[in-house]
Design a protein around this motif. Structure first.
Motif: not given
Lengths: 329, 259
Positions: A76, A80, A128, A180, A184-185, A187-188, A206, A210, A213, B186
């Motif tokens: 991440a 960033e 971030h 981005g 992140y999604k 890696q959650a 996170a 997320h 972004e 999101s």
């Protein structure tokens, strides 16, 4: 409050954090600097606020971040830093004179509210970076490690038009933000751990980055649509319609390399056009095609817009590697 | 030290978003005080009550200790959002209130997305789903009275939705369910940014300093979200927490109430 009343509170917290808190508390007692949230929590005599912030900052000491978390946060952080350095180059505030010079052609055409937006986004990306470093993430990347033309150091990659054309620049920014969000999604799930407080705290942070972004990507879409002639696949609701290169809504005549790159940004193993989502009810897994639900409106377009999709780490690296001179693999 | 009041009168829907009202409400919940709705609101509620409270287990009960319960919590919020936007977009005077086609596209898109979220979660939950929530039509009318009121309340709803998902994600035990929640949150954040931007000329409100602090977006624990929903007096179906979350709460960064 006596010190003994602290014991049961700390006992309820992950032992790994408790150990760190003890040294951290000693450091604070000696007058060490603490972050503003801790200071605020202490000033308000709010134990939960101070504790939550302490347990977060405790990881800033950076000795033994669990390996699974470290891997996610390092990844991440690289993304960033990339975003932060990109916007700094656009704004002319990079530490690298060469990066500032590269965007001199487009800079004057980013004005007014659009300029304020880029400044606001860059501020968040810098925050971030600082936040992830505070958690213990590490990276050796600096401003000169990037080639924002996507040429891995040639300075003449397929995204070079972004240095002179504001509409294209914002299409690229949209792509960077959506990458981005998708990264992140993806890696959650790696941050669930054992649902322990350590993993929960990092997972929550996170998620909170997320959604920032996603806010960025939405505003960029609106600028493009309202002021830069983007087509209506670029939704004023800020959402992603469909998948693949078409979902970028690039204007002008993007090169084949650019189209291919946007195809990766909005494609992948689970492309943005996906409408089938998997849930688990505790005993069984179910795949539900949201496009087949009764009672919905707006057709398949609305269904694709209503769900953002993840990218795997490998997919993200394939997208961003051309912008990084060092190898990410 | 201030003396806690033992009763609270809510006079109008406008009161309900106010933090002072919410604080009083929360305090009273904590001490077992009495909450009275002014007669006009109370009368309006009674006629809409299609789901009378049943003894021992009526209404919508949430077990926040399971993924299913967290999804039901999300389903409740999506029901409210979908109802709000469906009212706005379905109104006979929609095109009169919103003469700008760009604003109609924005609100119609969001209506469509929230309905998809509601129907998806309902399908995912199957027989475990809480009932459809009955709404207080007087409150709905007040929240959707005119263009400015609609956009203001839309902003509050979207920021609250972002905060709710951001706060609940850590409760999910299964990575598949967490991913689905991530796919939705999101989109809520995109909505929040778009609505904020539609009300803004500065270019910064989409992720303003009131909502993104230190680079982090809002987050709220379920109790704080449900207290705000209750205080809105939007839902007549009782929502109760049958079982608390298992993972420890963290400090909230509450969604701001739009002004």
């Amino acid at each position: 409050m006596t010190s003994t009343t602290n014991v049961p509170i700390l006992d309820a917290i992950d032992p790994e954090i408790t150990d760190r808190l003890v040294t951290r508390r000693a450091a604070i007692a000696k007058g060490a600097a603490v972050g503003s949230t801790v200071a605020m929590g202490l000033a308000m005599a709010s134990v939960p606020v101070a504790l939550a912030a302490l347990s977060r900052e405790a990881f800033g000491q950076g000795t033994a971040l669990p390996a699974d978390i470290k891997a996610v946060l390092d990844f991440a952080l690289a993304l960033e830093i990339f975003e932060n350095e990109f916007y700094k180059a656009v704004l002319g505030t990079s530490g690298s004179a060469a990066q500032n010079a590269a965007f001199v052609g487009v800079r004057a055409s980013i004005t007014g509210a659009a300029l304020a937006t880029v400044q606001q986004i860059q501020k968040h990306e810098a925050q971030h970076v600082a936040f992830l470093e505070q958690q213990g993430a590490t990276s050796a990347l600096t401003a000169t490690d990037f080639d924002f033309t996507g040429g891995r150091g040639s300075g003449n990659g397929p995204f070079k038009p972004a240095t002179t054309d504001a509409a294209f620049l914002l299409a690229v920014a949209q792509g960077a933000e959506d990458t981005g969000v998708r990264a992140y999604k993806g890696q959650a799930g790696n941050l669930i751990g054992n649902n322990d407080t350590t993993h929960n705290a990092v997972l929550e942070a996170a998620l909170r980055i997320h959604s920032v972004e996603a806010r960025h990507a939405a505003r960029i879409r609106r600028i493009r649509r309202l002021a830069m002639g983007a087509p209506d696949v670029v939704r004023l609701s800020g959402t992603i319609r469909g998948g693949g290169a078409a979902a970028a809504g690039a204007t002008g005549s993007p090169s084949a390399d650019v189209v291919a790159a946007f195809g990766k940004i909005y494609g992948g193993a689970t492309p943005e056009s996906n409408t089938t989502h998997v849930v688990f009810n505790g005993s069984a897994e179910a795949s539900i095609n949201a496009a087949s639900l009764s009672g919905i409106m707006g057709g398949t377009d609305a269904v694709t817009e209503a769900f953002d999709e993840p990218l795997t780490k490998a997919e993200v690296i394939a997208i961003v590697q051309p912008f990084f001179i060092p190898s990410l693999a | 030290m201030s003396e806690p009041r033992s009763s609270l009168v809510i006079d109008s829907p406008e009161d309900l978003w106010r933090s002072s009202t919410r604080r009083s409400f929360l305090r009273l919940l904590g001490v077992g005080g009495t909450i009275a709705l002014a007669p006009t609101l109370f009368a309006a509620c009674s006629g809409d009550d299609n789901n009378p409270v049943q003894p021992n287990g009526g209404g919508a009960q949430l077990d926040l200790s399971t993924d299913i319960g967290i999804f039901n919590y999300a389903y409740a919020l999506e029901q409210l959002e979908a109802a709000f936007y469906s009212t706005v977009v379905g109104a006979a005077n929609f095109a009169t209130l919103f003469t700008d086609t760009n604003e109609r596209e924005l609100l119609t898109d969001i209506r469509n997305h929230e309905v998809v979220h509601r129907e998806f979660l309902k399908a995912a939950l199957g027989s475990s789903a809480i009932p459809a929530l009955a709404l207080n039509t007087t409150t709905v009318a007040a929240l959707t009275a005119d263009r400015a009121t609609i956009l203001k309340n839309a902003q509050s709803f979207e920021d609250l939705g972002v905060a709710a998902y951001n706060g609940a994600g850590k409760q999910l035990k299964d990575a598949r369910n967490l991913l689905v929640a991530g796919k939705i949150v999101s989109v809520e954040a995109r909505h929040a940014a778009a609505i904020r931007d539609a009300r803004d000329t500065t270019g910064r409100a989409f992720a303003g300093d009131d909502v993104v602090i230190g680079g982090l977006d809002v987050k709220m624990e379920p109790a704080a979200v449900l207290a705000r929903v209750t205080a809105l007096n939007l839902v007549t179906t009782p929502i109760s927490v049958a079982k608390q979350q298992t993972d420890a709460a963290t400090a909230d960064q509450p969604a701001p109430v739009a002004s």
